[in-house]
Design a protein around this motif. Structure first.
Motif, PDB file in Angstrom:
ATOM      1  N   SER A 256       0.818  -1.216   0.000  1.00 19.22           N
ATOM      2  CA  SER A 256       0.000   0.000   0.000  1.00 19.22           C
ATOM      3  C   SER A 256       0.851   1.265   0.000  1.00 19.22           C
ATOM      4  O   SER A 256       0.365   2.348  -0.323  1.00 19.22           O
ATOM      5  CB  SER A 256      -0.945   0.014   1.206  1.00 19.22           C
ATOM      6  N   ILE A 257       2.133   1.135   0.357  1.00 16.59           N
ATOM      7  CA  ILE A 257       3.042   2.277   0.356  1.00 16.59           C
ATOM      8  C   ILE A 257       4.458   1.773   0.131  1.00 16.59           C
ATOM      9  O   ILE A 257       4.790   0.635   0.497  1.00 16.59           O
ATOM     10  CB  ILE A 257       2.935   3.086   1.675  1.00 16.59           C
ATOM     11  N   ASP A 258       5.275   2.591  -0.478  1.00 23.69           N
ATOM     12  CA  ASP A 258       6.654   2.226  -0.812  1.00 23.69           C
ATOM     13  C   ASP A 258       7.410   1.803   0.449  1.00 23.69           C
ATOM     14  O   ASP A 258       7.501   2.559   1.423  1.00 23.69           O
ATOM     15  CB  ASP A 258       7.334   3.437  -1.457  1.00 23.69           C
ATOM     16  N   SER A 259       7.970   0.589   0.430  1.00 24.85           N
ATOM     17  CA  SER A 259       8.743   0.098   1.580  1.00 24.85           C
ATOM     18  C   SER A 259       9.950   0.960   1.868  1.00 24.85           C
ATOM     19  O   SER A 259      10.496   0.925   2.978  1.00 24.85           O
ATOM     20  CB  SER A 259       9.204  -1.343   1.329  1.00 24.85           C
ATOM     21  N   ASN A 260      10.394   1.723   0.881  1.00 25.51           N
ATOM     22  CA  ASN A 260      11.592   2.549   1.045  1.00 25.51           C
ATOM     23  C   ASN A 260      11.299   3.957   1.558  1.00 25.51           C
ATOM     24  O   ASN A 260      12.218   4.766   1.698  1.00 25.51           O
ATOM     25  CB  ASN A 260      12.332   2.632  -0.294  1.00 25.51           C
ATOM     26  N   HIS A 261      10.033   4.263   1.808  1.00 27.85           N
ATOM     27  CA  HIS A 261       9.713   5.565   2.392  1.00 27.85           C
ATOM     28  C   HIS A 261      10.400   5.682   3.753  1.00 27.85           C
ATOM     29  O   HIS A 261      10.360   4.748   4.566  1.00 27.85           O
ATOM     30  CB  HIS A 261       8.197   5.704   2.551  1.00 27.85           C
ATOM     31  N   PRO A 262      11.046   6.802   4.038  1.00 31.16           N
ATOM     32  CA  PRO A 262      11.827   6.909   5.285  1.00 31.16           C
ATOM     33  C   PRO A 262      11.013   6.742   6.557  1.00 31.16           C
ATOM     34  O   PRO A 262      11.584   6.412   7.609  1.00 31.16           O
ATOM     35  CB  PRO A 262      12.438   8.320   5.191  1.00 31.16           C
ATOM     36  N   LEU A 263       9.704   6.969   6.498  1.00 32.69           N
ATOM     37  CA  LEU A 263       8.882   6.809   7.699  1.00 32.69           C
ATOM     38  C   LEU A 263       8.185   5.450   7.770  1.00 32.69           C
ATOM     39  O   LEU A 263       7.403   5.208   8.684  1.00 32.69           O
ATOM     40  CB  LEU A 263       7.829   7.928   7.779  1.00 32.69           C
ATOM     41  N   VAL A 264       8.464   4.568   6.828  1.00 31.37           N
ATOM     42  CA  VAL A 264       7.896   3.218   6.858  1.00 31.37           C
ATOM     43  C   VAL A 264       8.947   2.285   7.448  1.00 31.37           C
ATOM     44  O   VAL A 264      10.026   2.111   6.889  1.00 31.37           O
ATOM     45  CB  VAL A 264       7.472   2.756   5.456  1.00 31.37           C
ATOM     46  N   TYR A 265       8.601   1.664   8.585  1.00 28.23           N
ATOM     47  CA  TYR A 265       9.584   0.900   9.354  1.00 28.23           C
ATOM     48  C   TYR A 265       9.333  -0.607   9.337  1.00 28.23           C
ATOM     49  O   TYR A 265       9.894  -1.322  10.165  1.00 28.23           O
ATOM     50  CB  TYR A 265       9.638   1.426  10.791  1.00 28.23           C
ATOM     51  N   GLY A 266       8.527  -1.077   8.397  1.00 22.88           N
ATOM     52  CA  GLY A 266       8.441  -2.515   8.239  1.00 22.88           C
ATOM     53  C   GLY A 266       7.153  -3.135   8.712  1.00 22.88           C
ATOM     54  O   GLY A 266       6.104  -2.483   8.774  1.00 22.88           O
ATOM     55  N   ARG A 267       7.256  -4.424   9.076  1.00 22.97           N
ATOM     56  CA  ARG A 267       6.088  -5.265   9.315  1.00 22.97           C
ATOM     57  C   ARG A 267       6.258  -5.998  10.640  1.00 22.97           C
ATOM     58  O   ARG A 267       7.185  -6.795  10.809  1.00 22.97           O
ATOM     59  CB  ARG A 267       5.956  -6.277   8.178  1.00 22.97           C
TER      60      ARG A 267
END
Length: 612
Positions: A256-267
């Motif tokens: 749903s959102i780019d995994s490489n976005h700096p504010l996306v920290y994983g699963r």
């Protein structure tokens, strides 16, 4: 004035055309022969003929997930419809809309044999069979109601929480003629209003939640697949930019959102990434949007989840909200997309600053990367599947669409693969049925105009829908099929290790289960094949596979007992007692000192008692 006489099966084909349904999936039989004939004669909708009805219902799911278009599975009576039920339950579990059009015996047998086990020759009450796993299921007994019920099912499938609908049409109705003026149509005004029953209005809930965000020190978003189902994935980047809050994604919501976005920290989760679990367990405000808070996501005790946090959950399904309502500070019964738009429209009145919290999250990500080679070493000459996924990241195309089956493909893929903004990763996360990956790849490929799909599968899962290799070959679908060969059912081997001291039953070649030589099988299907047994093979083969324009099979040989870690598991103590740790305490266990340093408010008592 003359009135047109129309065959009912032609009306069914027209229904597909009127709704711009260009592809359907199915298998022909006596119970749906008229429908097949009419669809073919009309020429607009293409029937993708699979070789098992469950595959039709699985392909129907990823077709929708790929292009956002509701489609149909066309099943015949008897075993033709029972075969489809696994795919229907899978769609129900993952909230995927679709229409199942099933044939049945002559309608006279519905009344004549209603108290018998079977109707006519092969018939049975299929709507009653599936009524608990569909949004709507009915048997049509009047020719003038066929179009009405199809239109009703099409509307219901995407109304509120999406899901499958089942319309059963006896074969004599399909072959009947009807005057056009007698056809009844469904009006969307007949749809019931969504019963969204939060204690407060959505605007009031957003107001309170934003005030909580302003007071929080360590807020965290958790994005689920309900966001994509609400067609709101494009709003996530603006949401992060407006609030500056770190985010996690669920497995179903990975793309749903780019995994490489700096504010996306994983699963995070029971098979989560260690850094993501630390971030989750240390937040002080958790905002969950479009996720049903499944056990595999939150762990086994809701009271151990994010223990220092107020929890807000946004879900369109009030029953999902109610299951843990006592733990939630905010239970917001709303469409995820509408909620996010309200959050974006909200005037903050002050700048938000969570830089200290972001620095903490960055430190977790740096210290505990998604892939740790120490946890995933090659062994006994076999390459490790987690290392395979890490290297595969470098070979993914910018618009790569990926489906996975269960087991190795699911676990190592969802822990390690980084999915970019134009890439997709789709699997069955609700029912989690083996055999999903291959028909899922078919549905996604057809939805892409018979375009490329990378399917990550396993030897055991392949055997559940092996026949669909012929579907791929017949339609020349460019599906790149990686098969992880680990001699059977690896996850169950580990379960047997834990429960039965390693005694084996029905899991591998030594205990009753064997799988074929997939390279030899590829030859039978006239598909090119490759094998990867070493990293030298990987470097040569993977680029070749990615260059091939048609279907291809590539076997990846891995250790038959490779571990799946990190994971949330039981800790067995020296006295034989068992401890079920909280979500931050994944195995392989780290030292208690190290764990304590990572927990801002100290160790959970369970973790303190675990012997490491």
């Amino acid at each position: 004035m003359m009135n047109d006489i129309i065959k009912v099966s032609d009306l069914i084909a027209d229904f597909l055309i009127n709704n711009e349904i260009k592809h359907v999936f199915g298998i022909i039989g006596a119970g749906n022969a008229h429908v097949f004939d009419s669809i073919q004669q009309k020429g607009y909708t293409e029937i993708i003929c699979v070789h098992h009805e469950q595959a039709a219902c699985m392909a129907m799911q990823t077709y929708y997930r790929t292009n956002g278009k509701v489609t149909a599975a066309i099943l015949t009576t008897g075993a033709g419809s029972t075969n489809g039920i696994t795919g229907v339950v899978s769609a129900w579990a993952d909230s995927i809309p679709g229409i199942i059009i099933s044939g049945n015996e002559h309608s006279k047998f519905v009344e004549l044999h209603k108290d018998l086990r079977m109707w006519g020759v092969q018939g049975y009450d299929s709507p009653s069979m599936v009524e608990k796993v569909t949004k709507y299921a009915t048997n049509v007994l009047e020719t003038n109601k066929v179009v009405y019920e199809l239109e009703k099912a099409y509307a219901i499938a995407t109304h509120g929480r999406p899901g499958p609908c089942w319309i059963d049409i006896p074969m004599n109705l399909q072959s009947s003629n009807i005057e056009e003026r007698d056809v009844i149509h469904f009006e969307t005004s007949e749809l019931p209003e969504l019963n969204l029953d939060s204690d407060l209005s959505l605007s009031e809930n957003v107001e309170l939640l934003v005030e909580s965000i302003k007071k929080a020190e360590r807020p965290l978003f958790w994005f689920g697949n309900g966001i994509r189902l609400a067609n709101a994935e494009s709003l996530l980047k603006p949401l992060l930019e407006k609030y500056g809050i770190p985010a996690l994604v669920t497995w179903a919501g990975i793309d749903s959102i780019d995994s490489n976005h700096p504010l996306v920290y994983g699963r995070a989760g029971t098979y989560g990434q260690r850094s993501a679990n630390f971030i989750l367990q240390n937040c002080d405000l958790l905002i969950c949007i479009g996720t049903r808070m499944a056990i595999s996501q939150i762990g086994y005790d809701i009271n151990e989840l994010a223990r220092d946090a107020d929890i807000a959950v946004v879900d369109i399904d009030k029953f999902e909200l109610n299951k843990y309502k006592e733990r939630y500070k905010y239970s917001i019964n709303a469409d995820a997309g509408i909620f996010i738009k309200k959050m974006l429209d909200k005037e903050l009145g002050q700048s938000l600053n969570f830089l200290n919290w972001i620095e903490i999250c960055n430190n977790y990500r740096s210290k505990y990367p998604w892939f740790n080679s120490d946890d995933h070493p090659d062994k006994d000459g076999f390459i490790n599947s987690y290392q395979f996924m890490e290297k595969l990241n470098l070979h993914l195309k910018p618009d790569q669409h990926i489906t996975t089956d269960m087991g190795t493909a699911l676990l190592s893929g969802h822990q390690v693969l980084r999915i970019g903004k134009d890439q997709r990763l789709m699997t069955s996360t609700g029912l989690g049925e083996m055999g999903y990956g291959l028909p899922a790849a078919i549905g996604a490929s057809v939805a892409r105009g018979k375009g490329e799909v990378l399917c990550l599968n396993c030897d055991g899962g392949m055997m559940m829908n092996l026949q669909e290799l012929q579907t791929i070959v017949h339609y020349k679908l460019p599906i790149k099929l990686f098969v992880f060969n680990n001699d059977g059912y690896l996850m169950i081997k580990h379960t047997q290790n834990a429960l039965f001291n390693g005694r084996r039953a029905g899991v591998d070649s030594n205990s009753g289960v064997t799988c074929p030589n997939f390279s030899a099988l590829a030859k039978a299907f006239e598909m090119p094949s490759f094998q990867i047994r070493s990293w030298e093979d990987f470097d040569i083969v993977v680029p070749q596979v990615q260059e091939i324009s048609g279907p291809v099979i590539c076997e990846v040989f891995m250790h038959p007992y490779q571990l799946f870690v990190p994971k949330l598991g039981l800790a067995i103590q020296s006295d034989g007692s068992l401890i079920s740790p909280p979500l931050e305490d994944l195995s392989p266990f780290i030292s208690r000192d190290e764990l304590e340093k990572n927990m801002l408010n100290g160790l959970h008592p369970k973790s303190s008692n675990i012997e490491v």
